[in-house]
Design a protein around this motif. Structure first.
Motif, PDB file in Angstrom:
ATOM      1  N   PHE A  10       0.808  -1.204   0.000  1.00  0.00           N
ATOM      2  CA  PHE A  10       0.000   0.000   0.000  1.00  0.00           C
ATOM      3  C   PHE A  10       0.849   1.264   0.000  1.00  0.00           C
ATOM      4  O   PHE A  10       0.453   2.282  -0.546  1.00  0.00           O
ATOM      5  CB  PHE A  10      -0.932  -0.020   1.218  1.00  0.00           C
TER       6      PHE A  10
ATOM      7  N   ALA B  58       3.304  -0.222   4.394  1.00  0.00           N
ATOM      8  CA  ALA B  58       1.898  -0.460   4.698  1.00  0.00           C
ATOM      9  C   ALA B  58       1.418  -1.580   3.798  1.00  0.00           C
ATOM     10  O   ALA B  58       1.676  -1.577   2.592  1.00  0.00           O
ATOM     11  CB  ALA B  58       1.068   0.810   4.480  1.00  0.00           C
TER      12      ALA B  58
ATOM     13  N   ALA C  77      -7.231  12.961   4.272  1.00  0.00           N
ATOM     14  CA  ALA C  77      -6.278  11.919   4.673  1.00  0.00           C
ATOM     15  C   ALA C  77      -5.378  12.412   5.803  1.00  0.00           C
ATOM     16  O   ALA C  77      -5.127  11.685   6.777  1.00  0.00           O
ATOM     17  CB  ALA C  77      -5.446  11.478   3.480  1.00  0.00           C
TER      18      ALA C  77
ATOM     19  N   ALA D 278     -11.394   2.905  -1.300  1.00  0.00           N
ATOM     20  CA  ALA D 278     -11.174   3.151   0.126  1.00  0.00           C
ATOM     21  C   ALA D 278     -12.459   3.538   0.846  1.00  0.00           C
ATOM     22  O   ALA D 278     -12.610   3.260   2.040  1.00  0.00           O
ATOM     23  CB  ALA D 278     -10.114   4.241   0.314  1.00  0.00           C
TER      24      ALA D 278
ATOM     25  N   CYS E   5      -2.162   6.889  10.776  1.00  0.00           N
ATOM     26  CA  CYS E   5      -2.251   6.939   9.324  1.00  0.00           C
ATOM     27  C   CYS E   5      -3.695   7.199   8.926  1.00  0.00           C
ATOM     28  O   CYS E   5      -4.633   6.868   9.668  1.00  0.00           O
ATOM     29  CB  CYS E   5      -1.728   5.655   8.684  1.00  0.00           C
TER      30      CYS E   5
ATOM     31  N   VAL F 121      -6.425   7.429   5.323  1.00  0.00           N
ATOM     32  CA  VAL F 121      -6.653   7.148   3.908  1.00  0.00           C
ATOM     33  C   VAL F 121      -7.904   7.886   3.465  1.00  0.00           C
ATOM     34  O   VAL F 121      -8.880   7.975   4.210  1.00  0.00           O
ATOM     35  CB  VAL F 121      -6.820   5.638   3.654  1.00  0.00           C
TER      36      VAL F 121
ATOM     37  N   ASP G 192      -6.747   6.049  -3.972  1.00  0.00           N
ATOM     38  CA  ASP G 192      -6.491   6.211  -2.546  1.00  0.00           C
ATOM     39  C   ASP G 192      -5.270   7.089  -2.274  1.00  0.00           C
ATOM     40  O   ASP G 192      -4.204   6.899  -2.847  1.00  0.00           O
ATOM     41  CB  ASP G 192      -6.307   4.848  -1.880  1.00  0.00           C
TER      42      ASP G 192
ATOM     43  N   PHE H  37      -2.804   8.124   0.874  1.00  0.00           N
ATOM     44  CA  PHE H  37      -2.380   7.604   2.179  1.00  0.00           C
ATOM     45  C   PHE H  37      -1.430   8.608   2.817  1.00  0.00           C
ATOM     46  O   PHE H  37      -0.524   9.112   2.153  1.00  0.00           O
ATOM     47  CB  PHE H  37      -1.682   6.256   1.989  1.00  0.00           C
TER      48      PHE H  37
ATOM     49  N   TRP I 287       0.857   9.153   6.515  1.00  0.00           N
ATOM     50  CA  TRP I 287       1.322   8.647   7.808  1.00  0.00           C
ATOM     51  C   TRP I 287       2.012   9.791   8.545  1.00  0.00           C
ATOM     52  O   TRP I 287       2.788  10.543   7.943  1.00  0.00           O
ATOM     53  CB  TRP I 287       2.304   7.500   7.586  1.00  0.00           C
TER      54      TRP I 287
END
Length: 516
Positions: free
Chosen positions: A51, A63, A223, A375, A450, A452, A459, A461, A463
């Motif tokens: 991911f 991920a 996100a 997602a 994290c 999404v 998607d 993402f 973190w």
């Protein structure tokens, strides 16, 4: 019943790995090199999906999705300046591992391509103290793959293009008009985003994340907000979530209308582009009326949103959707009845299902090649966890399929906006951005999380690692384009050079979202 290989891998990660406290909502495990290598083999066998992949000064993180326990993050220590590369078993990790080496200097042992990726050799300072010195004399020194064979020639395109788009270089190898190979060179809009985010307070970081890829500003903001909220244990109100959903779906509608029009224009049917451009403009105007900004930039923040609908917002939106829906359906009917247009889009730029399964691309690129991931559905988050909607899916994997996925998503967005307006939620627009104590957990000194969000491309993402004072210690954003750009190289093979703009627009990958 015998445990599946995926179960065995998940069990080993949880047995051997060391859980990291204070990481939410996905668990994070620190694993050794042997377990990391086993994880790479599981990726190569299709037992799970990569991911995201990124690093900090001491560890490389990945991920992963598709394990029986759901999504999780694995972290392997950097020892003697390196770590085991995932690339020998899982080729989609290649550009990510090249980037980790450029940005941090961590050597992926076993990497199949030693060339730099984002580092063009023209940086005046290194991205981080641990990063290696620049190795290229100039951006023109990049060694493209050699060509072999009679009657083959190369066509360089970019990085500067004729249109008002971002820079990227495309190196075609062709036999006559037929493309034999396409190789991309990206990184021209590298902005040092990850370094810019470090030591920022949360509001400053939110503004930066909302500008990583301007056409997806709402998705990036959602996100980032969800990552911070997960790290701190915050819970925005249902009203804030509803407003985020409205903004995200308006953003999706605007971009899909623009893309459909440009695809038609690249197939020499410019009248449809004109009409779809009008629809896109009207979506941006209603967004400005409802949220005070055409792109809705800086409207989503950690803890909630900064603006509510105006008193006439619901009525204006419902009236707009009624008019928009009729005109959109009419334009799609026109598209579907023009043989010369369909002849250009059907069976052009085919992305085979096996590659989509291997690279796990999000958005319309994956869903047009039978990868059923969204997602909003598969990592359901508010307000989508209470909405009824379909995830369009097709198997053809061509330009036409990617266009039709967009069209069907627009129709689903209209339906979702109506549902949100009927149930707009309650509560304050924002809650304070402070760490909340989770029951049964000690308050960690560092908070990690994290988030999404489903952007129009796929998607997004993000973190984050927050220090005790709430400032950003580390933040990694990952655009859907990271797993889509390599597939554009694959789907153009066997097509004519003149069809590249059509294939490229059907992907519409982000340069800025990729060139962190």
């Amino acid at each position: 019943m015998m445990p599946t290989p995926a179960c065995e891998i998940a069990n080993q990660i949880q047995t051997v790995g060391k859980p990291v406290p204070g990481h939410h909502p996905w668990p994070r495990f620190q694993v050794d090199a042997a377990t990391w290598t086993l994880f790479g083999k599981a990726l190569g066998e299709g037992l799970c999906s990569l991911f995201a992949l990124w690093a900090d000064a001491q560890e490389v993180h990945a991920a992963v999705m598709g394990l029986p326990e759901g999504a999780m993050i694995l972290s392997v220590p950097v020892q003697d300046g390196g770590y085991p590369a995932l690339t020998p078993d899982h080729l989609p990790a290649l550009r990510l591992e090249r980037t980790v080496r450029d940005m941090h200097g961590h050597i992926p042992r076993g990497l199949l391509d030693e060339r730099p990726w984002l580092n063009h050799g023209v940086w005046t300072q290194q991205p981080r103290p641990e990063a290696p010195p620049c190795r290229l004399a100039s951006a023109t020194a990049y060694p493209f793959l050699p060509i072999h064979g009679e009657a083959l020639h190369q066509i360089p395109v970019g990085p500067v293009h004729a249109g008002i788009i971002e820079p990227g270089h495309f190196r075609f190898t062709a036999n006559g008009e037929t493309v034999v190979r396409l190789e991309e060179r990206l990184g021209y809009v590298h902005k040092g985003v990850e370094r810019l985010l470090e030591d920022r307070d949360i509001p400053e970081a939110a503004r930066i994340c909302g500008r990583i890829s301007g056409d997806s500003t709402v998705a990036y903001a959602v996100a980032f907000a969800r990552a911070v909220e997960a790290a701190l244990g915050m819970h925005p109100s249902s009203r804030a979530h509803a407003l985020r959903g409205l903004m995200a779906e308006l953003e999706r509608m605007a971009n899909h209308c623009g893309d459909i029009g440009f695809i038609c224009n690249d197939a020499a049917f410019s009248i449809l582009q004109a009409h779809f451009s009008i629809l896109r403009e009207e979506v941006l105007q209603i967004a400005h009326h409802c949220f005070g900004h055409r792109l809705m930039m800086d409207r989503v923040v950690p803890g909630g949103v900064t603006v509510d609908l105006p008193p006439d917002g619901k009525q204006r939106l419902l009236a707009f959707l009624e008019s928009f829906g009729k005109r959109f359906d009419h334009l799609m009917a026109v598209y579907d009845t023009v043989p010369s247009l369909l002849d250009r889009t059907r069976a052009t730029g085919n992305l085979v299902e096996d590659l989509a399964r291997q690279f796990a691309p999000g958005g319309f690129v994956g869903r047009a090649s039978n990868r059923a991931f969204d997602a909003r559905r598969h990592l359901a988050y508010p307000p989508y966890d209470t909405l009824h909607f379909d995830v369009p899916l097709r198997q053809e994997g061509d330009v036409h399929a990617r266009l039709m996925i967009r069209a069907e998503e627009v129709q689903q967005s209209v339906s979702m906006i109506r549902q949100i307006l009927e149930n707009p939620g309650e509560g304050p627009l924002q809650v304070p951005v402070i760490a909340e104590n989770r029951e049964g957990e000690m308050m960690p000194s560092l908070h990690e999380g994290c988030g999404v969000a489903e952007a129009f491309r796929g998607d997004v993402f993000i973190w984050v690692r927050l220090g005790p004072d709430g400032r950003i210690l580390r933040c990694h954003p990952r655009d859907a384009s990271w797993f889509q750009w390599p597939l554009l190289e694959a789907c153009i093979e066997g097509n004519i050079v003149a069809d590249f703009p059509l294939c490229n627009k059907s992907f519409n990958c982000s340069y800025s979202g990729h060139d962190l």
